[in-house]
Design a protein around this motif. Structure first.
Motif, PDB file in Angstrom:
ATOM      1  N   ARG A  61       0.764  -1.144   0.033  1.00  0.00           N
ATOM      2  CA  ARG A  61      -0.092   0.069   0.255  1.00  0.00           C
ATOM      3  C   ARG A  61       1.059   1.097   0.017  1.00  0.00           C
ATOM      4  N   VAL A  62       1.921   1.125   0.827  1.00  0.00           N
ATOM      5  CA  VAL A  62       2.723   2.140   0.816  1.00  0.00           C
ATOM      6  C   VAL A  62       3.363   2.611  -0.454  1.00  0.00           C
ATOM      7  N   GLY A  63       4.058   1.604  -1.277  1.00  0.00           N
ATOM      8  CA  GLY A  63       4.362   1.740  -2.566  1.00  0.00           C
ATOM      9  C   GLY A  63       3.592   2.077  -3.400  1.00  0.00           C
ATOM     10  N   ARG A  64       2.226   1.545  -3.534  1.00  0.00           N
ATOM     11  CA  ARG A  64       1.363   1.899  -4.384  1.00  0.00           C
ATOM     12  C   ARG A  64       1.018   3.418  -4.317  1.00  0.00           C
ATOM     13  N   ASP A  65       0.829   3.975  -3.101  1.00  0.00           N
ATOM     14  CA  ASP A  65       0.422   5.286  -2.943  1.00  0.00           C
ATOM     15  C   ASP A  65       1.756   6.156  -3.194  1.00  0.00           C
ATOM     16  N   ARG A  66       3.012   5.740  -3.104  1.00  0.00           N
ATOM     17  CA  ARG A  66       3.960   6.618  -3.741  1.00  0.00           C
ATOM     18  C   ARG A  66       4.113   6.523  -5.075  1.00  0.00           C
ATOM     19  N   LEU A  67       3.828   5.560  -5.798  1.00  0.00           N
ATOM     20  CA  LEU A  67       3.858   5.632  -7.082  1.00  0.00           C
ATOM     21  C   LEU A  67       2.583   6.410  -7.774  1.00  0.00           C
ATOM     22  N   LEU A  68       1.467   6.453  -7.229  1.00  0.00           N
ATOM     23  CA  LEU A  68       0.389   7.115  -7.636  1.00  0.00           C
ATOM     24  C   LEU A  68       0.490   8.483  -7.402  1.00  0.00           C
ATOM     25  N   ASN A  69       1.241   9.082  -6.268  1.00  0.00           N
ATOM     26  CA  ASN A  69       1.514  10.297  -5.785  1.00  0.00           C
ATOM     27  C   ASN A  69       2.453  10.865  -7.053  1.00  0.00           C
ATOM     28  N   LYS A  70       3.244  10.315  -7.459  1.00  0.00           N
ATOM     29  CA  LYS A  70       4.246  10.674  -8.574  1.00  0.00           C
ATOM     30  C   LYS A  70       3.702  10.621  -9.941  1.00  0.00           C
TER      31      LYS A  70
END
Length: 244
Positions: free
Chosen positions: A98-107
Motif C-alpha cells: 500500500r505504501v509503495g502503491r500510494d507513492r507511485l500514484l503520488n508521482k
C-alpha cells in the motif's frame, strides 16, 4: 512432522515464519523509508541506483519487481519501460504494498500492483525481460524455490537481479555487529517505536547466505553467467544471473 526454519536467530515452524515476517513489515511499513535512510546513511539509495543501471530496462520491457515494498525500483522501471512496457510492483506484505502503491500514484505513475508470494508467482513461463528483488530474498522461507520461480517467469535472455545485505570482511565484523545489534534496535525504538523488528532485521542479515553461497544457489536454480558486485565493502551485494 512439520518442518522448521529460522526467523532471525530463532527457530520456528515454516508456516509460522510467514506470519512473523508479516508482523515485522506491517509494523515498520510507515517508517520504512526513513529508517532505511538512517540505517544506511542513505547508501541504500546508491545501491538501488546501481541495481537499476545494471538492469538496463528499455522501452517495451516487461519487468517484475518482487518484494517491491515502497516502490523505489518500480518507480524507475516504470519510467524506463515507458507506455509500451509493463512493470509489476509486487509484495507479499499488504502494508508495504500500500505504501509503495500510494507513492507511485503520488508521482503520477500507474502500474499493476499485486499482492503475491515469490515462491508461487502467478505469472506464465518466459514472460518477463527482467525480474528484480531488493532486500526481500532473505525473508523468504524457501529461497531455492523462490529463485526457481523467478527463473521460470524470465524469458530466455532475461536477467534476474538480487540486491541484498551480505557479508562484510572479517576486519569489519565487530564494528558492524555493534552497529547492527545496538544502534539499529535503538533507532528502531526511537523512530518507529519498535526495537524488536529491527533486531530481527539485523539477525536476518546474519542468517542470509554469503556472496558465494547465493551465487551457487542461483546457479542451482538454472541461472547462468551469475556474477555479484560487492557494494560498500560487502554490506550489500548485487547478484545478477541470466536465463538461457
Amino acid at each position: 512432522m512439520s518442518n522448521t526454519t529460522h526467523f532471525g536467530y530463532a527457530t520456528v515452524e515454516e508456516d509460522q515464519k510467514v506470519h512473523e515476517v508479516a508482523k515485522v513489515f506491517h509494523s515498520v511499513a510507515a517508517k520504512y523509508d526513513v529508517m532505511n535512510d538512517l540505517m544506511s546513511a542513505g547508501l541504500h539509495r546508491v545501491w538501488k541506483i546501481f541495481t537499476i543501471a545494471q538492469a538496463g530496462v528499455r522501452p517495451g520491457f516487461k519487468v517484475l519487481d518482487i518484494a517491491g515494498g515502497t516502490g523505489d525500483l518500480a518507480k524507475e522501471f516504470v519510467k524506463q519501460a515507458g507506455k509500451s512496457g509493463e512493470v509489476w510492483h509486487t509484495d507479499i506484505n499488504e502494508s508495504m504494498l500500500r505504501v509503495g502503491r500510494d507513492r507511485l500514484l503520488n508521482k503520477g505513475l500507474i502500474t499493476p500492483t499485486l499482492l503475491c508470494d515469490a515462491e508461487k508467482l502467478p505469472f506464465p513461463d518466459n514472460y518477463f525481460d527482467r525480474v528484480s528483488v531488493a532486500f526481500g530474498l532473505r525473508n523468504m522461507t524457501h529461497k531455492d524455490q523462490a529463485l526457481a520461480e523467478m527463473r521460470r517467469v524470465l524469458k530466455p535472455g532475461g536477467k534476474l537481479l538480487v540486491l541484498e545485505f551480505s557479508k562484510v570482511p572479517e576486519i569489519m565484523q565487530k564494528p558492524y555487529d555493534l552497529y547492527s545489534f545496538k544502534v539499529l534496535p535503538w533507532l528502531g525504538q526511537k523512530i518507529a517505536n519498535d526495537s524488536e523488528s529491527y533486531r530481527y532485521l539485523a539477525e536476518s542479515i546474519r542468517m542470509h547466505p554469503d556472496q558465494e553461497t547465493l551465487k551457487g544457489m542461483m546457479q542451482e536454480a538454472g541461472l547462468e553467467r551469475v556474477e555479484y558486485f560487492n557494494l560498500t565493502a560487502g554490506v550489500a551485494a548485487l547478484h545478477v544471473g541470466v536465463k538461457f
